[in-house]
Design an enzyme around this catalytic site. Structure first.
Site, PDB file in Angstrom:
ATOM      1  N   HIS A 354       0.802  -1.229   0.000  1.00 30.46           N
ATOM      2  CA  HIS A 354       0.000   0.000   0.000  1.00 30.46           C
ATOM      3  C   HIS A 354       0.827   1.268   0.000  1.00 30.46           C
ATOM      4  O   HIS A 354       0.265   2.350   0.103  1.00 30.46           O
ATOM      5  CB  HIS A 354      -0.923   0.055   1.221  1.00 30.46           C
ATOM      6  CG  HIS A 354      -1.942  -1.019   1.266  1.00 30.46           C
ATOM      7  ND1 HIS A 354      -3.205  -0.863   0.734  1.00 30.46           N
ATOM      8  CD2 HIS A 354      -1.902  -2.261   1.774  1.00 30.46           C
ATOM      9  CE1 HIS A 354      -3.903  -1.973   0.926  1.00 30.46           C
ATOM     10  NE2 HIS A 354      -3.128  -2.842   1.563  1.00 30.46           N
ATOM     11  N   LYS A 534      -8.728  13.458   4.723  1.00 28.00           N
ATOM     12  CA  LYS A 534      -7.803  12.318   4.703  1.00 28.00           C
ATOM     13  C   LYS A 534      -6.819  12.528   5.844  1.00 28.00           C
ATOM     14  O   LYS A 534      -6.833  13.578   6.490  1.00 28.00           O
ATOM     15  CB  LYS A 534      -7.063  12.244   3.362  1.00 28.00           C
ATOM     16  CG  LYS A 534      -6.494  13.591   2.894  1.00 28.00           C
ATOM     17  CD  LYS A 534      -5.849  13.496   1.521  1.00 28.00           C
ATOM     18  CE  LYS A 534      -6.832  13.619   0.376  1.00 28.00           C
ATOM     19  NZ  LYS A 534      -6.862  12.475  -0.509  1.00 28.00           N
ATOM     20  N   ARG A 535      -5.976  11.517   6.101  1.00 24.48           N
ATOM     21  CA  ARG A 535      -4.942  11.732   7.103  1.00 24.48           C
ATOM     22  C   ARG A 535      -4.103  12.965   6.737  1.00 24.48           C
ATOM     23  O   ARG A 535      -3.922  13.261   5.560  1.00 24.48           O
ATOM     24  CB  ARG A 535      -4.039  10.492   7.200  1.00 24.48           C
ATOM     25  CG  ARG A 535      -4.685   9.316   7.903  1.00 24.48           C
ATOM     26  CD  ARG A 535      -5.022   9.630   9.352  1.00 24.48           C
ATOM     27  NE  ARG A 535      -3.834   9.603  10.180  1.00 24.48           N
ATOM     28  CZ  ARG A 535      -3.660   8.777  11.213  1.00 24.48           C
ATOM     29  NH1 ARG A 535      -4.608   7.925  11.562  1.00 24.48           N
ATOM     30  NH2 ARG A 535      -2.554   8.814  11.924  1.00 24.48           N
ATOM     31  N   LYS A 540       0.413  14.479   1.112  1.00 25.78           N
ATOM     32  CA  LYS A 540      -0.962  14.732   0.650  1.00 25.78           C
ATOM     33  C   LYS A 540      -1.193  16.226   0.397  1.00 25.78           C
ATOM     34  O   LYS A 540      -2.184  16.621  -0.182  1.00 25.78           O
ATOM     35  CB  LYS A 540      -1.965  14.182   1.660  1.00 25.78           C
ATOM     36  CG  LYS A 540      -1.925  12.648   1.772  1.00 25.78           C
ATOM     37  CD  LYS A 540      -2.865  12.157   2.866  1.00 25.78           C
ATOM     38  CE  LYS A 540      -2.739  10.667   3.153  1.00 25.78           C
ATOM     39  NZ  LYS A 540      -3.408   9.813   2.161  1.00 25.78           N
ATOM     40  N   THR A 642      -8.725   6.186  -1.957  1.00 28.02           N
ATOM     41  CA  THR A 642     -10.048   5.578  -2.112  1.00 28.02           C
ATOM     42  C   THR A 642     -11.124   6.639  -1.883  1.00 28.02           C
ATOM     43  O   THR A 642     -12.219   6.538  -2.434  1.00 28.02           O
ATOM     44  CB  THR A 642     -10.245   4.413  -1.122  1.00 28.02           C
ATOM     45  OG1 THR A 642      -9.762   4.827   0.159  1.00 28.02           O
ATOM     46  CG2 THR A 642      -9.498   3.180  -1.569  1.00 28.02           C
ATOM     47  N   LYS A 646     -14.882   7.703  -3.819  1.00 25.99           N
ATOM     48  CA  LYS A 646     -16.164   7.972  -3.151  1.00 25.99           C
ATOM     49  C   LYS A 646     -16.725   9.309  -3.616  1.00 25.99           C
ATOM     50  O   LYS A 646     -17.926   9.440  -3.879  1.00 25.99           O
ATOM     51  CB  LYS A 646     -15.972   7.977  -1.626  1.00 25.99           C
ATOM     52  CG  LYS A 646     -15.550   6.622  -1.074  1.00 25.99           C
ATOM     53  CD  LYS A 646     -15.036   6.718   0.369  1.00 25.99           C
ATOM     54  CE  LYS A 646     -14.300   5.440   0.753  1.00 25.99           C
ATOM     55  NZ  LYS A 646     -13.519   5.568   1.988  1.00 25.99           N
TER      56      LYS A 646
HETATM   57  C1  F58 Z   1      -3.132   3.707   2.135  1.00 26.00           C
HETATM   58  N1  F58 Z   1      -2.181   3.350   3.139  1.00 26.00           N
HETATM   59  C2  F58 Z   1      -2.483   4.444   0.968  1.00 26.00           C
HETATM   60  N2  F58 Z   1      -1.582   2.986   5.331  1.00 26.00           N
HETATM   61  O1  F58 Z   1      -1.794   5.580   1.454  1.00 26.00           O
HETATM   62  C3  F58 Z   1      -3.584   4.868   0.010  1.00 26.00           C
HETATM   63  O2  F58 Z   1      -3.042   5.478  -1.115  1.00 26.00           O
HETATM   64  C4  F58 Z   1      -4.376   3.635  -0.419  1.00 26.00           C
HETATM   65  O3  F58 Z   1      -5.505   4.012  -1.147  1.00 26.00           O
HETATM   66  C5  F58 Z   1      -4.859   2.850   0.798  1.00 26.00           C
HETATM   67  O4  F58 Z   1      -3.764   2.538   1.642  1.00 26.00           O
HETATM   68  C6  F58 Z   1      -5.539   1.565   0.415  1.00 26.00           C
HETATM   69  O5  F58 Z   1      -4.768   0.838  -0.482  1.00 26.00           O
HETATM   70  C7  F58 Z   1      -2.541   3.393   4.444  1.00 26.00           C
HETATM   71  O6  F58 Z   1      -3.649   3.733   4.791  1.00 26.00           O
HETATM   72  C8  F58 Z   1      -1.700   3.013   6.676  1.00 26.00           C
HETATM   73  O7  F58 Z   1      -2.604   3.585   7.235  1.00 26.00           O
HETATM   74  C9  F58 Z   1      -0.627   2.257   7.435  1.00 26.00           C
HETATM   75  C10 F58 Z   1      -1.035   1.997   8.880  1.00 26.00           C
HETATM   76  C11 F58 Z   1       0.043   1.262   9.648  1.00 26.00           C
HETATM   77  C12 F58 Z   1       1.389   1.884   9.555  1.00 26.00           C
HETATM   78  C13 F58 Z   1       1.797   2.209   8.143  1.00 26.00           C
HETATM   79  C14 F58 Z   1       0.703   2.961   7.346  1.00 26.00           C
END
Ligand code: F58
Length: 797
Positions: A354, A534-535, A540, A642, A646
Site C-alpha cells: 500500500h 484524509k490523514r 498529501k 479511495t 467515493k
Molecule cells: C493507504 N495506506 C495508501 N496505510 O496511502 C492509500 O493510497 C491507499 O488508497 C490505501 O492505503 C488503500 O490501499 C494506508 O492507509 C496506513 O494507514 C498504514 C497503517 C500502519 C502503519 C503504516 C501505514
C-alpha cells in the site's frame, strides 16, 4: 436464500419490543436512546443470522476454497445503518420508530464508530469484507479486537489533542464472543533441537480469544465473518498475592496480557519500533493461522491440499510473519518437512503493498525479532538463505540486511502474488522499490486497483442521489455499478441534470445545518463546497490547499467587488500523534481559518471549516455534500486513494494530480471532466534532481512569495508571530513534496474551477459524467479481480 423473505414490519416491530423487554430489561416508557439502539441492533442482527448460518453450511458443502483476509486494521464505522441498508429495512425501521416517537437518525448516530484502523488501508479492508459478502465469496476477515480504536481528536487553541477512544465502553451488539475458540500465542524464550526437530520453549504466553461479527452483503443473501482476536491471560490473577493484600501485583499478569489488544497503533507514517507492535502483529498472525489450520483439518487430513482450499491475503506487511509462522506450525506442530512446509505456505500466501514511501516500509531489528520470536528468526534466516542462493540476487535484495528484517522483502518472497493498488502504483513498484525482486521473481507483481462499496458510500450516505439514480436508470445499480454508465444517455435531459444538482444542494443544506449545530458557523449552501479529507501528511499536501486559500483571501481583499465564486473550504483529518510536522499543519489550518472567518470583508465569499475528529461517519456526511474533491498529492506518492473514488460516485468533480487511482478516475470519467494540474511522477523524479527546486519555484511565483511573506510576518498567528517561521523556512529550503514546484499550476487550475462553477447547469453535467464514469471503482470489481487473479476462488451465489 434471502434473509428478507419472512421479515414483515409487524414481526420486526414485535422483535424490537421483545429485545427491549427481555434483552435490555426495559419498559418502553423508560427506554433511553441507547436502549432503543440496542433493541433495534439486536433485531436487525437476528435477521442476519439465517444467511450467516446458511453461508457457512454452503461453504462446507461446496468444499471450496476459503479466503482469509489478514489485516491489523478494519476501519468499519457504524454498523446498524449499513446492515439496514443491505437488508432493505431502512424505511420499515424508520416507521416503527416514528410510531414510538423516536428518530431513526438519532438511533443511528448513537452508535460509536468502530474505528479499528488509521485510514485508507483499514477502510479498504472494511469495503472488501462487504464486497466479499455481496459476491458470496466464502471469506473470513481476521483482525484484532482493540479495546481502544483510533484516538479521538479535539482541537485546543487550534492544536490537535488526542483523547482515548472508547467504543467498547458499551456492549457491542454486533459481536459474538467465542470462549471456546481460543489459541495459545507464545513469545520469547529459546529454541532447542531434539530428534532433528526444533522445540520452542516460550517464556511468555497469552490466549487469543475469538469475537465474531457477521458481515452481511447486499440484500442479505450471504454473510461472512469478521473474526477479531482479544488477548487474555493464560494465568489468572495471583491468589497468594491477592490474599496478602497486594492487589495490584496480583492483577499484573492479566493486565499485561490484555495490553496486546488494548490499543490500535496510531502511526500512519513510520513504524514505531515498539516491541508491543511486533507482538500485536504476531498475535494476530498466529491466532489466524492456528484457526485456519484447525478448520482445514476438521475437513481434510492431507495438509498438502492446503493451497487448494485456503487463500491468505496479507494486508500490507503487518501480518507478514504469516510466512514463517505457517512454516513453523506445519513443521513443528504438524511434523512436515521444511521443503513441504515452505511450498505449502508459498501456495497459500499473497501480499498487498500500500505504499512506496521508504519511511513506511517496515523493518525489525534482528535483535528484537530474535528475542521476541526466536524460532521465527531461525526460519526467516533459512528462507533468506534459500532466496539468495536460488535467485543469486544482489545483497540489497536479501531479507536480512544490516541486522534488520525487511518485512516487505519477506512478504514478497513468501507470496504467490504481490499486488499494487492502482495501475500507476503497480508500475512504480516494478520500476522502483521492488524492481530487483520483480527481476528475480518475474510476473509475481500484479495490479488490483482499489474500489469502495457503493452500498455504504452512495446508497446509505446519499439517499437523495440514490433516488435520482434509481428513478433515472432503474433499480439494481448498487450491486452492478457499471450500470451507472447508463446515466450518460440522460446527459441531455435537463430534468436529470437538475435532479442531480438538487440532490447535491439538499446534502449541502444538511451539512450546513450540522456545521451550524456543531461549530456555530453559518455556511452558504450556494457556495462551492471544496473538501480535502484524509490523514494529515506532508505528501498529501494539505499545505498547498491552505496556501491557495490564503492567495484567494488576499485576492478578494484586494478587490472585494470582483466577480468571485464563493467557496467553503472544508478540511478533515487526523495526524499521527508523533508526526510533529503534520500537527503543525493542523495548527496552521486552524489559525488560517480563524483569521479568514473573522474577516467581514471576505465573509460572504470565503469560509474555512475544519471539524475535529474526522472519521468514517463524518466522511459519510461530507462526501455527498462536496462539489470539489481535492486529490492533490505529489505524483508518485499516493498509492491509490479511495476517498477520490467515493467523491466521484457522489458527483463531486476532482481537482487532482496524476497520482494513484486519480489517473484511472480521469480515464473513466473523461479528461474534460477532471481538473488536472501538476507534474507527473516522472517529472517529479526529475525535479528532485534540482537541488534548490523550492527556492527556484518560489522566486518564480509572486503569489507564493506573497503568501510566505504574510505567514512569516505572523498574519495568522498575531499573538505568536514567529510560530510559523520554521514552516516558511522549510518551504524555502526543503519542500520535500514539491508544494512550491506545483503551486502555480494548482492556482491556475483553481481559477478554472471557479469559472466552471459559475455555470450551474454545466457543472451538473460534469457531475453527471463523473457519476456515470465511476462504476469501475466499486470494490465488487476489485474483489472479482482478486478472486480471479490471486485467490482462484468461486462465488457460491
Ligand atoms: C493507504 N495506506 C495508501 N496505510 O496511502 C492509500 O493510497 C491507499 O488508497 C490505501 O492505503 C488503500 O490501499 C494506508 O492507509 C496506513 O494507514 C498504514 C497503517 C500502519 C502503519 C503504516 C501505514
Amino acid at each position: 436464500m434471502n434473509a428478507l423473505n419472512d421479515v414483515s414490519p409487524q414481526s420486526l416491530r414485535t422483535r424490537i419490543t421483545k429485545h427491549l423487554t427481555y434483552t435490555l430489561g426495559k419498559d418502553k416508557s423508560h427506554a433511553s436512546l441507547y436502549d432503543w439502539r440496542m433493541a433495534v441492533s439486536y433485531s436487525v442482527r437476528d435477521i442476519v443470522i439465517e444467511p450467516w448460518f446458511a453461508a457457512t453450511r454452503k461453504t462446507y458443502e461446496a468444499q471450496g476454497k476459503r479466503v482469509y483476509y489478514l489485516s491489523l486494521e478494519f476501519l468499519i464505522g457504524r454498523i446498524l445503518g449499513d446492515a439496514m441498508t443491505s437488508l432493505g429495512l431502512f424505511d420499515t425501521v424508520r416507521e416503527i420508530l416514528d410510531d414510538e416517537g423516536i428518530s431513526l437518525w438519532d438511533v443511528i448516530e448513537d452508535e460509536p464508530d468502530a474505528a479499528l484502523g488509521n485510514g485508507g488501508l483499514g477502510r479498504l479492508a472494511a469495503c472488501f469484507l462487504e464486497s466479499m459478502s455481496t459476491l458470496a465469496c466464502p471469506a473470513y476477515g481476521y483482525g484484532i479486537r482493540y479495546e481502544h480504536g483510533l484516538f479521538r481528536q479535539k482541537f485546543e487553541n487550534g492544536s490537535q489533542v488526542e483523547l482515548p477512544e472508547d467504543w467498547l465502553n458499551q456492549p457491542n451488539p454486533w459481536e459474538f464472543e467465542r470462549p471456546e475458540s481460543r489459541y495459545t500465542i507464545p513469545f520469547k524464550g529459546h529454541v532447542e533441537q531434539a530428534d532433528g526437530k526444533s522445540v520452542w520453549y516460550a517464556a511468555e504466553t497469552v490466549y487469543a480469544r475469538a469475537y465474531d461479527m457477521p458481515v452481511v452483503g447486499w440484500q442479505g443473501k450471504w454473510a461472512n465473518t469478521l473474526r477479531l482476536w482479544g488477548a487474555h491471560p493464560t494465568e489468572m490473577f495471583d491468589l497468594e498475592r491477592f490474599n496478602s493484600g497486594d492487589y495490584t501485583a496480583a492483577a499484573a499478569p492479566e493486565a499485561l496480557a490484555r495490553t496486546l489488544s488494548r490499543v490500535l497503533y496510531p502511526e500512519d507514517t513510520t513504524e514505531s519500533g515498539k516491541e508491543l507492535r511486533l507482538k500485536q502483529e504476531y498475535f494476530l498472525t498466529s491466532a489466524a493461522l492456528q484457526d485456519i489450520l484447525r478448520r482445514f483439518l476438521s475437513e481434510y487430513d492431507d495438509l498438502s491440499l492446503l493451497p487448494d482450499k485456503v487463500a491468505i491475503q496479507m494486508n500490507d506487511t503487518h501480518p507478514a510473519l504469516a510466512g514463517p509462522e505457517l512454516i513453523r506450525l506445519l513443521m513443528d506442530v504438524h511434523g512436515l518437512a521444511w521443503e513441504d512446509a515452505k511450498r505449502i505456505a508459498l501456495g497459500c500466501l499473497n501480499y498487498t503493498n500500500h505504499t512506496l514511501l521508504p519511511e513506511a516500509l517496515e523493518t525489525w531489528s534482528t535483535w528484537l525479532m530474535g528475542r521476541v520470536l526466536p524460532r521465527h528468526m531461525q526460519i526467516i534466516e533459512r528462507i533468506d538463505a534459500e532466496h539468495q542462493s536460488e535467485t543469486n540476487c544482489a545483497p540489497d535484495l536479501a531479507i536480512v540486511q544490516h541486522d534488520h528484517v525487511h518485512m516487505g522483502t519477506l512478504a514478497f518472497v513468501m507470496a504467490s502474488h504481490v499486488n499494487g493498488v492502482s495501475a500507476l502504483h503497480t508500475d512504480l513498484m516494478k520500476e522502483t522499490v521492488f524492481a530487483g525482486l520483480n527481476g528475480v521473481y518475474p510476473s509475481r507483481i500484479i495490479n488490483q486497483t482499489n474500489g469502495v462499496t457503493p452500498r455504504r458510500w452512495v446508497r446509505l450516505s446519499n439517499p437523495a442521489l440514490s433516488k435520482v439514480l434509481t428513478d433515472t436508470i432503474g433499480a439494481g445499480w448498487e450491486s452492478d455499478l457499471d450500470r451507472l454508465a447508463d446515466l450518460a444517455a440522460h446527459e441531455e435531459d435537463h430534468d436529470v441534470r437538475d435532479a442531480i444538482g438538487a440532490a447535491k444542494r439538499h446534502n449541502k443544506v444538511a451539512l450546513s445545518n450540522w456545521v451550524g449545530e456543531k461549530m456555530g458557523m453559518s455556511l452558504n449552501p450556494d457556495a462551492m463546497f471544496d473538501v480535502q479529507i484524509k490523514r494529515i501528511h506532508e505528501y498529501k499536501r494539505q499545505l498547498m490547499n491552505v496556501f491557495e486559500t490564503i492567495a484567494r483571501w488576499s485576492a478578494i481583499r484586494a478587490n472585494p467587488q470582483g466577480d468571485w465564486t464563493p467557496r467553503v473550504k472544508i478540511f478533515g483529518g487526523k495526524a499521527a500523534p508523533g508526526y510533529f510536522v503534520a500537527k503543525d499543519i493542523i495548527h496552521f489550518i486552524n489559525d488560517v481559518a480563524k483569521t479568514i472567518n473573522n474577516d467581514p470583508v471576505t465573509a460572504d465569499l470565503l469560509q474555512v471549516v475544519y471539524p475535529a475528529n474526522y472519521n468514517v461517519s463524518m466522511a459519510q456526511r461530507l462526501i455527498p455534500a462536496t462539489d470539489l474533491s481535492e486529490q492533490i498529492s505529489t505524483a508518485g506518492k499516493e498509492a491509490s486513494g479511495t476517498g477520490n473514488m467515493k467523491f466521484t460516485m457522489n458527483g463531486a468533480l476532482t481537482i487532482g494530480t496524476l497520482d494513484g487511482a486519480n489517473v484511472e478516475i480521469r480515464e473513466h470519467v473523461g479528461a474534460e471532466n477532471f481538473f488536472l494540474f501538476g507534474m507527473t511522477a516522472a517529472q517529479v523524479q526529475d525535479r528532485y534532481q534540482v537541488t534548490d527546486h523550492a527556492r527556484q519555484a518560489i522566486l518564480a511565483s509572486q503569489p507564493l512569495q506573497d503568501i510566505l511573506q504574510m505567514i512569516a510576518e505572523g498574519r495568522f498567528s498575531p499573538t505568536d508571530k514567529g510560530r510559523y517561521l520554521p514552516l516558511v523556512d522549510a518551504m524555502w529550503n526543503h519542500d520535500p513534496f514539491l508544494v512550491a514546484s506545483d503551486f502555480d499550476s494548482y492556482l491556475a487550475c483553481q481559477a478554472q474551477v471557479d469559472r466552471a462553477y459559475t455555470d450551474a447547469d454545466q457543472w451538473n453535467r460534469l457531475a453527471l459524467r463523473n457519476i456515470a464514469g465511476s462504476g469501475f471503482f466499486s470494490s465488487d470489481r476489485t474483489i472479482k479481480g482478486y478472486m480471479a487473479d490471486i485467490w482462484d476462488t468461486k462465488s457460491l451465489a
